[in-house]
Design a protein around this motif. Structure first.
Motif, PDB file in Angstrom:
ATOM      1  N   ALA A  55       1.155  -1.439   0.445  1.00 37.76           N
ATOM      2  CA  ALA A  55      -0.051  -0.023  -0.234  1.00 37.76           C
ATOM      3  C   ALA A  55       0.998   1.283  -0.134  1.00 37.76           C
ATOM      4  CB  ALA A  55      -0.907   0.196   1.243  1.00 37.76           C
ATOM      5  N   PRO A  56       0.297   2.538  -0.970  1.00 37.12           N
ATOM      6  CA  PRO A  56       1.567   3.358  -0.597  1.00 37.12           C
ATOM      7  C   PRO A  56       1.805   4.119   0.290  1.00 37.12           C
ATOM      8  CG  PRO A  56      -0.176   3.438  -2.325  1.00 37.12           C
ATOM      9  CD  PRO A  56      -0.918   2.292  -1.662  1.00 37.12           C
ATOM     10  N   GLU A  57       0.908   3.747   0.833  1.00 38.83           N
ATOM     11  CA  GLU A  57       0.891   4.779   3.001  1.00 38.83           C
ATOM     12  C   GLU A  57       1.378   3.941   4.184  1.00 38.83           C
ATOM     13  OE1 GLU A  57      -2.943   2.092   2.655  1.00 38.83           O
ATOM     14  OE2 GLU A  57      -1.817   3.650   0.998  1.00 38.83           O
ATOM     15  N   ALA A  58       1.802   2.923   3.150  1.00 34.03           N
ATOM     16  CA  ALA A  58       2.931   1.454   4.472  1.00 34.03           C
ATOM     17  C   ALA A  58       3.627   2.160   4.706  1.00 34.03           C
ATOM     18  CB  ALA A  58       2.764   0.869   2.967  1.00 34.03           C
ATOM     19  N   ASP A  59       4.281   2.331   6.531  1.00 30.68           N
ATOM     20  CA  ASP A  59       4.993   2.051   6.835  1.00 30.68           C
ATOM     21  C   ASP A  59       6.135   1.233   7.632  1.00 30.68           C
ATOM     22  OD1 ASP A  59       6.684   3.354   8.507  1.00 30.68           O
ATOM     23  OD2 ASP A  59       5.643   4.830   9.787  1.00 30.68           O
ATOM     24  N   LEU A  60       6.786   0.217   7.661  1.00 32.01           N
ATOM     25  CA  LEU A  60       7.507  -0.506   7.549  1.00 32.01           C
ATOM     26  C   LEU A  60       7.751  -0.300   9.842  1.00 32.01           C
ATOM     27  CD1 LEU A  60       9.421  -2.319   4.744  1.00 32.01           C
ATOM     28  CD2 LEU A  60       6.791  -2.480   5.599  1.00 32.01           C
ATOM     29  N   PHE A  61       8.198   0.339   9.417  1.00 31.71           N
ATOM     30  CA  PHE A  61       8.834   0.853  10.721  1.00 31.71           C
ATOM     31  C   PHE A  61       8.615   1.748  11.896  1.00 31.71           C
ATOM     32  CE2 PHE A  61      11.293   1.482   6.729  1.00 31.71           C
ATOM     33  CZ  PHE A  61      12.003  -0.111   6.681  1.00 31.71           C
ATOM     34  N   THR A  62       7.618   2.569  11.701  1.00 33.06           N
ATOM     35  CA  THR A  62       6.429   3.048  12.940  1.00 33.06           C
ATOM     36  C   THR A  62       5.803   1.729  13.851  1.00 33.06           C
ATOM     37  OG1 THR A  62       6.849   5.442  12.020  1.00 33.06           O
ATOM     38  CG2 THR A  62       5.368   5.191  13.344  1.00 33.06           C
ATOM     39  N   PRO A  63       6.061   1.913  14.573  1.00 31.88           N
ATOM     40  CA  PRO A  63       5.120   1.232  15.565  1.00 31.88           C
ATOM     41  C   PRO A  63       3.258   1.050  15.429  1.00 31.88           C
ATOM     42  CG  PRO A  63       6.870   1.617  16.835  1.00 31.88           C
ATOM     43  CD  PRO A  63       7.263   2.445  15.734  1.00 31.88           C
ATOM     44  N   PHE A  64       2.688   0.219  15.420  1.00 30.76           N
ATOM     45  CA  PHE A  64       0.949   0.678  15.186  1.00 30.76           C
ATOM     46  C   PHE A  64       0.951   1.560  16.504  1.00 30.76           C
ATOM     47  CE2 PHE A  64       1.133  -3.883  13.412  1.00 30.76           C
ATOM     48  CZ  PHE A  64       1.149  -3.641  12.312  1.00 30.76           C
ATOM     49  N   PRO A  65       0.127   2.211  16.576  1.00 25.24           N
ATOM     50  CA  PRO A  65      -1.167   2.882  17.643  1.00 25.24           C
ATOM     51  C   PRO A  65      -1.409   2.033  18.652  1.00 25.24           C
ATOM     52  CG  PRO A  65      -1.975   3.325  15.726  1.00 25.24           C
ATOM     53  CD  PRO A  65      -1.290   2.141  15.332  1.00 25.24           C
ATOM     54  N   HIS A  66      -1.400   0.800  18.089  1.00 27.69           N
ATOM     55  CA  HIS A  66      -2.092  -0.398  19.319  1.00 27.69           C
ATOM     56  C   HIS A  66      -1.020  -1.717  19.392  1.00 27.69           C
ATOM     57  CE1 HIS A  66      -2.775  -1.627  15.231  1.00 27.69           C
ATOM     58  NE2 HIS A  66      -2.436  -2.700  15.381  1.00 27.69           N
ATOM     59  N   GLY A  67      -1.208  -1.691  20.517  1.00 25.91           N
ATOM     60  CA  GLY A  67       0.197  -2.988  20.710  1.00 25.91           C
ATOM     61  C   GLY A  67       1.586  -2.664  21.570  1.00 25.91           C
ATOM     62  N   THR A  68       2.204  -3.586  21.276  1.00 23.88           N
ATOM     63  CA  THR A  68       3.033  -3.279  22.183  1.00 23.88           C
ATOM     64  C   THR A  68       4.338  -2.602  21.498  1.00 23.88           C
ATOM     65  OG1 THR A  68       3.398  -5.613  23.006  1.00 23.88           O
ATOM     66  CG2 THR A  68       2.167  -4.043  23.648  1.00 23.88           C
ATOM     67  N   GLY A  69       4.242  -2.046  21.059  1.00 28.15           N
ATOM     68  CA  GLY A  69       5.705  -1.857  20.418  1.00 28.15           C
ATOM     69  C   GLY A  69       5.792  -2.709  18.801  1.00 28.15           C
ATOM     70  N   GLN A  70       4.603  -2.834  18.504  1.00 30.68           N
ATOM     71  CA  GLN A  70       4.985  -4.098  16.826  1.00 30.68           C
ATOM     72  C   GLN A  70       4.995  -3.475  15.773  1.00 30.68           C
ATOM     73  OE1 GLN A  70       2.963  -4.310  19.302  1.00 30.68           O
ATOM     74  NE2 GLN A  70       2.690  -6.468  19.664  1.00 30.68           N
ATOM     75  N   ASN A  71       5.157  -3.618  14.497  1.00 31.13           N
ATOM     76  CA  ASN A  71       5.268  -2.506  13.021  1.00 31.13           C
ATOM     77  C   ASN A  71       5.217  -3.957  11.979  1.00 31.13           C
ATOM     78  OD1 ASN A  71       7.688  -3.801  12.565  1.00 31.13           O
ATOM     79  ND2 ASN A  71       8.638  -1.937  13.481  1.00 31.13           N
ATOM     80  N   LEU A  72       4.846  -2.893  11.371  1.00 32.04           N
ATOM     81  CA  LEU A  72       3.926  -4.269  10.100  1.00 32.04           C
ATOM     82  C   LEU A  72       5.702  -4.753   9.405  1.00 32.04           C
ATOM     83  CD1 LEU A  72       1.909  -4.393   7.239  1.00 32.04           C
ATOM     84  CD2 LEU A  72       2.419  -2.529   6.702  1.00 32.04           C
TER      85      LEU A  72
END
Length: 158
Positions: A112-129
């Motif tokens: 997806a054009p807006e995909a960010d592999l590195f920034t942690p999700f706003p939910h969870g415990t620090g997981q990212n894509l």
């Protein structure tokens, strides 16, 4: 970052598997129905239970990655089917097809054009894509290897 498209391509290859070992699709292809629910001596589960565990877990990771309100199943019982064998051939085929569809949907998240592999999700415990992509690949690869071992124990692997 110019390296991101290369990383995404490599992640997709990792998710699809097959470079260093058999793919999930190869591991389940041609398995006789009578062996799908068989539990070899000394083993804790059948190939069906492994297939369903892969499906359930991959779906959980997909939903967690795209829906901040998603709630995961209860561990461990929510990730493993109680039934040793599929109800019928259609259930077997649907589970395998769902794994492929969900893997494709996850790769679409990566692309997806807006995909960010590195920034942690706003939910969870620090997981990212990126972490979730590697988690799916690692988890599916591990259990695909187990499927092949079970097939070998049952004399159903080349």
């Amino acid at each position: 970052m110019k390296e991101v498209p290369i990383l995404i391509r490599n992640l997709k290859e990792l998710l699809d598997g097959g470079h260093a070992h058999a793919t999930f699709e190869q591991a389940v292809k041609g398995l006789p129905a009578k062996l799908q629910g068989q539990v070899p001596d000394g083993m804790p589960y059948s190939i069906w239970q492994l297939v369903e565990h892969i499906r359930i877990t991959q779906l959980d990771i997909l939903e967690f990655s795209r829906d901040p309100d998603y709630e995961s199943p209860k561990w461990p019982e929510g990730y493993w089917p109680a039934e040793r064998a599929p109800e019928n051939a259609a259930a077997w085929e649907e589970s395998i097809a769902q794994i492929a569809r969900d893997r494709k949907t996850f790769t679409e998240l990566l692309e997806a054009p807006e995909a960010d592999l590195f920034t942690p999700f706003p939910h969870g415990t620090g997981q990212n894509l990126l972490r979730e992509a590697m988690l799916i690949a690692d988890h599916n690869s591990y259990h695909t290897g187990e499927i092949i071992v079970l097939r070998r124990l049952m004399g159903a692997w080349k």
